[in-house]
Design a protein around this motif. Structure first.
Motif, PDB file in Angstrom:
ATOM      1  N   PHE A 313       0.932  -1.443   0.191  1.00  0.00           N
ATOM      2  CA  PHE A 313      -0.003  -0.059  -0.011  1.00  0.00           C
ATOM      3  C   PHE A 313       0.840   1.355  -0.025  1.00  0.00           C
ATOM      4  CE2 PHE A 313      -2.980  -3.262   1.371  1.00  0.00           C
ATOM      5  CZ  PHE A 313      -4.287  -2.860   0.898  1.00  0.00           C
ATOM      6  N   PRO A 314       0.871   2.070  -1.013  1.00  0.00           N
ATOM      7  CA  PRO A 314       1.863   3.219  -1.159  1.00  0.00           C
ATOM      8  C   PRO A 314       1.225   4.402  -0.079  1.00  0.00           C
ATOM      9  CG  PRO A 314      -0.017   3.234  -3.023  1.00  0.00           C
ATOM     10  CD  PRO A 314      -0.146   2.094  -2.053  1.00  0.00           C
ATOM     11  N   HIS A 315       0.112   4.357   0.413  1.00  0.00           N
ATOM     12  CA  HIS A 315      -0.389   5.714   1.024  1.00  0.00           C
ATOM     13  C   HIS A 315      -0.783   5.032   2.415  1.00  0.00           C
ATOM     14  CE1 HIS A 315       0.128   7.786  -2.491  1.00  0.00           C
ATOM     15  NE2 HIS A 315      -0.950   6.908  -3.097  1.00  0.00           N
ATOM     16  N   VAL A 316      -0.153   4.943   3.746  1.00  0.00           N
ATOM     17  CA  VAL A 316      -0.458   4.426   4.939  1.00  0.00           C
ATOM     18  C   VAL A 316      -0.266   5.472   5.885  1.00  0.00           C
ATOM     19  CG1 VAL A 316      -0.355   2.344   6.535  1.00  0.00           C
ATOM     20  CG2 VAL A 316       0.020   2.120   3.819  1.00  0.00           C
ATOM     21  N   LEU A 317      -1.002   5.736   6.789  1.00  0.00           N
ATOM     22  CA  LEU A 317      -0.969   6.540   7.763  1.00  0.00           C
ATOM     23  C   LEU A 317      -1.248   5.469   9.109  1.00  0.00           C
ATOM     24  CD1 LEU A 317      -0.341   9.286   9.690  1.00  0.00           C
ATOM     25  CD2 LEU A 317      -2.741   9.730   9.080  1.00  0.00           C
ATOM     26  N   LEU A 318      -0.608   5.559  10.315  1.00  0.00           N
ATOM     27  CA  LEU A 318      -1.007   4.961  11.313  1.00  0.00           C
ATOM     28  C   LEU A 318      -1.232   6.036  12.566  1.00  0.00           C
ATOM     29  CD1 LEU A 318      -0.934   2.356  13.145  1.00  0.00           C
ATOM     30  CD2 LEU A 318       1.072   2.329  13.353  1.00  0.00           C
ATOM     31  N   LEU A 319      -2.197   5.740  13.175  1.00  0.00           N
ATOM     32  CA  LEU A 319      -2.670   6.708  14.303  1.00  0.00           C
ATOM     33  C   LEU A 319      -2.515   5.809  15.764  1.00  0.00           C
ATOM     34  CD1 LEU A 319      -5.613   8.526  12.845  1.00  0.00           C
ATOM     35  CD2 LEU A 319      -3.196   9.244  12.779  1.00  0.00           C
ATOM     36  N   SER A 320      -2.097   6.464  16.639  1.00  0.00           N
ATOM     37  CA  SER A 320      -2.173   5.719  17.946  1.00  0.00           C
ATOM     38  C   SER A 320      -2.291   6.660  19.202  1.00  0.00           C
ATOM     39  CB  SER A 320      -0.740   4.865  18.026  1.00  0.00           C
ATOM     40  OG  SER A 320       0.398   5.691  18.122  1.00  0.00           O
ATOM     41  N   GLY A 321      -2.455   5.983  20.375  1.00  0.00           N
ATOM     42  CA  GLY A 321      -2.509   7.056  21.581  1.00  0.00           C
ATOM     43  C   GLY A 321      -1.793   6.608  22.646  1.00  0.00           C
ATOM     44  N   HIS A 322      -2.311   6.362  23.899  1.00  0.00           N
ATOM     45  CA  HIS A 322      -1.638   5.519  25.005  1.00  0.00           C
ATOM     46  C   HIS A 322      -0.458   6.259  25.911  1.00  0.00           C
ATOM     47  CE1 HIS A 322      -1.031   2.025  27.521  1.00  0.00           C
ATOM     48  NE2 HIS A 322       0.391   1.908  26.926  1.00  0.00           N
ATOM     49  N   THR A 323       0.160   7.162  25.215  1.00  0.00           N
ATOM     50  CA  THR A 323       1.537   7.522  25.877  1.00  0.00           C
ATOM     51  C   THR A 323       1.153   8.909  26.627  1.00  0.00           C
ATOM     52  OG1 THR A 323       1.975   8.921  23.903  1.00  0.00           O
ATOM     53  CG2 THR A 323       2.950   6.429  24.145  1.00  0.00           C
ATOM     54  N   HIS A 324       0.177   9.690  26.145  1.00  0.00           N
ATOM     55  CA  HIS A 324      -0.123  10.951  27.159  1.00  0.00           C
ATOM     56  C   HIS A 324       0.968  12.017  26.752  1.00  0.00           C
ATOM     57  CE1 HIS A 324      -3.891   9.755  29.418  1.00  0.00           C
ATOM     58  NE2 HIS A 324      -3.227   8.443  29.055  1.00  0.00           N
ATOM     59  N   THR A 325       1.813  11.567  25.886  1.00  0.00           N
ATOM     60  CA  THR A 325       2.717  12.941  25.127  1.00  0.00           C
ATOM     61  C   THR A 325       2.482  12.586  23.406  1.00  0.00           C
ATOM     62  OG1 THR A 325       4.150  10.944  24.531  1.00  0.00           O
ATOM     63  CG2 THR A 325       4.504  12.137  26.632  1.00  0.00           C
TER      64      THR A 325
END
Length: 526
Positions: A313-325
Motif C-alpha cells: 500500500f503506497p499511502h498508509v498512516l498509522l494513528l495511536s494514543g496511550h502515551t499521553h505525550t
C-alpha cells in the motif's frame, strides 16, 4: 474476489464455535429517506461488504448477504464510500449487531446482554452531493480517559463545547482509553461526544477492559456493547479506515496486558485488505503505539506481520494514543517496515492531557499539560485525493497557542555570559523540523534540537513542590524528555531594557508557525 475470500475464510483456524440457528443473513438497501424502513422506490445494494471480524461477506444483486452467525461475534457492515449509516439512540453509528443468544460471563459492567441473533438488515443513507466537502476532515481524540463524572464535565467544557458549531469535520475517532476503568461512564461520555453531530468511531484501550473477565476473548464485552466491534473498517471516497484493538489482556499476569494483535484480526486483514483500493489513503487506528516495544509493551512479531500485509500500500498512516505525550515516528527496515516510503505513525496527544491533572484555571478546568510539555487537546486529519493528508494539533478550547510553546527567562544581567536560552516546544515537530529565532527583528538563527524536559513544565513542577497546600486534585506530571524541543541562546550584549524574541517553525502541513515572547536586560553590580 469471492473465490479469494472463500479460500482465506477456510484457512481460519479457531476453536470450535457454535453457530446461531436464529438467522441466515439479511439485506442491505439504499435508505433514501433515512427512515430505517425499506420503502417503495428504494433499491437493494449489491457489492456491499460485511464482516464478523474474521470473514467478509458481499451482498448479491438483491442486496442480500448470507452467513451463519457465530455466538459471541459481532457482525458489522463496512460502510462504503458515498453512504452514511444511521445513528443509534445514543448517537453512535448504527452499523453492527452482536450474536448473543446465551448468557456470557457475569461481569461488573454487564458485558453484552442476550437477545440478539447476530444478523439484521442495514439501510445505508446516500450522501447528498451538495453537502460533501472536497476534502474529508476527521477529528481525532486520544485518551479522553475520564475517571468520574467530574472528569466528564471537564471533557464537556474543555473539549466538546468549544467545538460545537465550529468544526467542519465529517468523522470523529477516539483512539482508546475512552474512560479510566469505570465503564459505567460510557453513556455520560457518549452523550457529550454525540453533541458534535458527526459519526464517531471508537477503538478500545487498556483502560476500557472488563478487568474481571477471565480471558482476553471476554475482556471487551462491555466496550462492544456500547461501541460495537473492536475490529472494523469504514470506507470514504479518499480514505479507508481500519480500527484495531491492539491490547492483549493477560489476566493474572504481570503485566496485565501487552500490545499486539489476535489471530482473528490477522484473518480479517488477510481477507479484507485485497478489496481495498490502493489509491486511497489507508488509515489504521490503534491504542498502543507500534513503535513502543520496550518492556514488552508491543509484540515486535505482530508489528512485522502487520507490516507485511501493508507493504504494497503506497499511502498508509498509522494513528495511536496511550502515551499521553505526542510524537511522530517513521517506520523503516529497523522496525520491520519494507515499503517504498517510511510508514508514518502519529502518536496523538491525549484529550485528557495528563489525566485531567494540574492546577485549575479561572474556569475551574485543570491545566492538564502532558509530560512532554504538549497542552491537552485534539488533532485534525484532512485527507486530499491521491493519498495526501494534513495533520494539526489543537490545544483544548483553542487556546491561543500558535503550535509552539515558548519559555524564556524574564530577566538577565546585561553583559553576563550568554548561558541562558529560549526554548521552543513545537508540538508537531520532529527531527526534520526547521526551527529558528531572532531578537529585536535581527537576523534569523537556527535553534538546536535538544533532548530534555520542557522548562515550562519543570517550572510548574517546582511550583507544586514549593506549595504549602495542594494546588489541584492531582499535581501536573513530572516533566520528562520532550521529542520536540529546541533551544536558542539569548544575547546579553544588547541595551538595557526589554527585548522581543520571535520564533518560527516550518510545519509540513500548516506552513510557517510563529510565536513570540520577551526578556529584560538589567544592569547589576557585584
Amino acid at each position: 474476489m469471492r473465490h479469494l475470500l472463500s479460500v482465506i475464510s477456510l484457512l481460519w483456524l479457531a476453536a470450535p464455535a457454535q453457530a446461531s440457528p436464529q438467522c441466515e443473513g439479511g439485506q442491505v438497501w439504499e435508505d433514501r429517506n433515512g427512515n430505517g424502513h425499506y420503502d417503495a422506490g428504494e433499491t437493494p445494494l449489491a457489492g456491499i461488504k460485511l464482516s464478523d471480524g474474521i470473514e467478509v461477506f458481499i451482498t448479491d444483486a438483491d442486496g442480500r448477504y448470507r452467513f451463519a452467525p457465530v455466538e459471541g461475534r459481532t457482525l458489522f457492515v463496512i460502510k462504503p464510500a458515498g453512504y452514511d449509516v444511521p445513528r443509534r439512540a445514543d448517537g453512535i453509528p448504527d452499523f453492527w449487531i452482536h450474536a448473543r443468544t446465551t448468557p456470557g460471563p457475569a461481569l461488573k459492567y454487564g458485558g453484552i446482554p442476550t437477545g440478539t441473533s447476530g444478523c439484521r438488515d442495514f439501510g445505508l443513507i446516500p450522501h447528498h452531493a451538495a453537502a460533501q466537502s472536497p476534502d474529508l476532515e476527521a477529528l481525532i481524540f486520544a485518551d479522553t480517559q475520564t475517571k468520574s463524572l467530574t472528569d466528564v464535565g471537564y471533557y464537556r467544557r474543555d473539549i466538546v463545547e468549544p467545538l460545537i458549531g465550529r468544526h467542519t469535520a465529517q468523522l470523529g475517532l477516539t483512539l482508546g482509553d475512552v474512560v479510566n476503568d469505570d465503564l459505567s461512564l460510557y453513556p455520560a461520555l457518549n452523550a457529550q461526544t454525540a453533541r458534535l453531530q458527526v459519526p464517531w468511531l471508537h477503538i478500545p484501550g487498556n483502560h476500557d477492559l472488563d478487568f474481571d473477565a477471565g480471558s482476553d476473548d471476554d475482556s471487551l464485552l462491555t466496550f462492544r456493547r456500547h461501541f460495537g466491534p473492536d475490529t472494523f473498517a469504514w470506507e470514504e471516497e479518499r480514505m479507508t479506515f481500519i480500527g484495531l484493538d491492539d491490547v492483549i489482556y493477560q489476566p493474572g499476569q504481570k503485566p496485565a496486558y501487552v500490545g499486539g494483535f489476535r489471530e482473528d484480526q490477522f484473518a480479517f486483514l488477510q481477507t479484507y485488505l485485497p478489496t481495498v483500493p490502493k489509491q486511497r489513503l489507508l488509515v489504521l487506528g490503534v491504542h498502543i503505539p507500534l513503535f513502543d516495544t520496550g518492556g514488552g509493551s508491543f509484540r515486535a512479531a505482530d508489528r512485522e506481520r502487520l507490516f507485511g500485509l501493508l507493504r504494497d500500500f503506497p499511502h498508509v498512516l498509522l494513528l495511536s494514543g496511550h502515551t499521553h505525550t505526542q510524537r511522530h515516528w517513521y517506520h523503516d527496515a529497523a522496525t520491520g517496515w519494507h515499503g517504498v516510503q517510511p510508514l508514518h505513525e502519529y502518536n496523538v496527544g491525549a484529550a485528557c492531557g495528563a489525566f485531567w491533572s494540574g492546577a485549575k484555571d479561572a474556569d475551574g478546568i485543570p491545566d492538564a499539560t502532558m509530560a512532554d510539555g504538549t497542552p491537552n487537546g485534539y488533532a485534525r486529519l484532512k485527507i486530499a485525493s491521491g493519498g495526501g493528508y494534513a495533520l494539526s494539533w489543537h490545544p483544548a478550547r483553542d487556546r491561543q497557542e500558535p503550535g509552539i510553546g515558548l519559555h524564556a527567562p524574564k530577566v538577565l544581567r546585561q553583559g553576563a555570559y550568554p548561558a541562558w536560552g529560549v526554548y521552543a516546544n513545537v508540538y508537531m515537530g520532529d527531527d526534520r523540523s526547521r526551527v529558528e529565532y531572532r531578537v529585536d527583528q535581527g537576523e534569523w538563527h537556527p535553534m538546536q534540537k535538544v533532548s530534555q524536559p520542557d522548562p515550562r513544565l519543570l517550572a510548574e513542577n517546582m511550583r507544586d513542590d514549593l506549595a504549602d497546600a495542594l494546588r489541584g486534585y492531582d499535581r501536573s506530571p513530572e516533566a520528562k524528555v520532550s521529542q520536540h524541543l529546541w533551544r536558542g541562546a539569548l544575547p546579553t550584549d544588547l541595551t538595557v531594557g526589554v527585548h522581543r524574541i520571535e520564533v518560527r517553525a516550518q510545519d509540513p502541513w500548516r506552513g510557517e508557525l510563529h510565536a513570540a515572547t520577551q526578556y529584560l536586560l538589567q544592569q547589576a553590580s557585584p
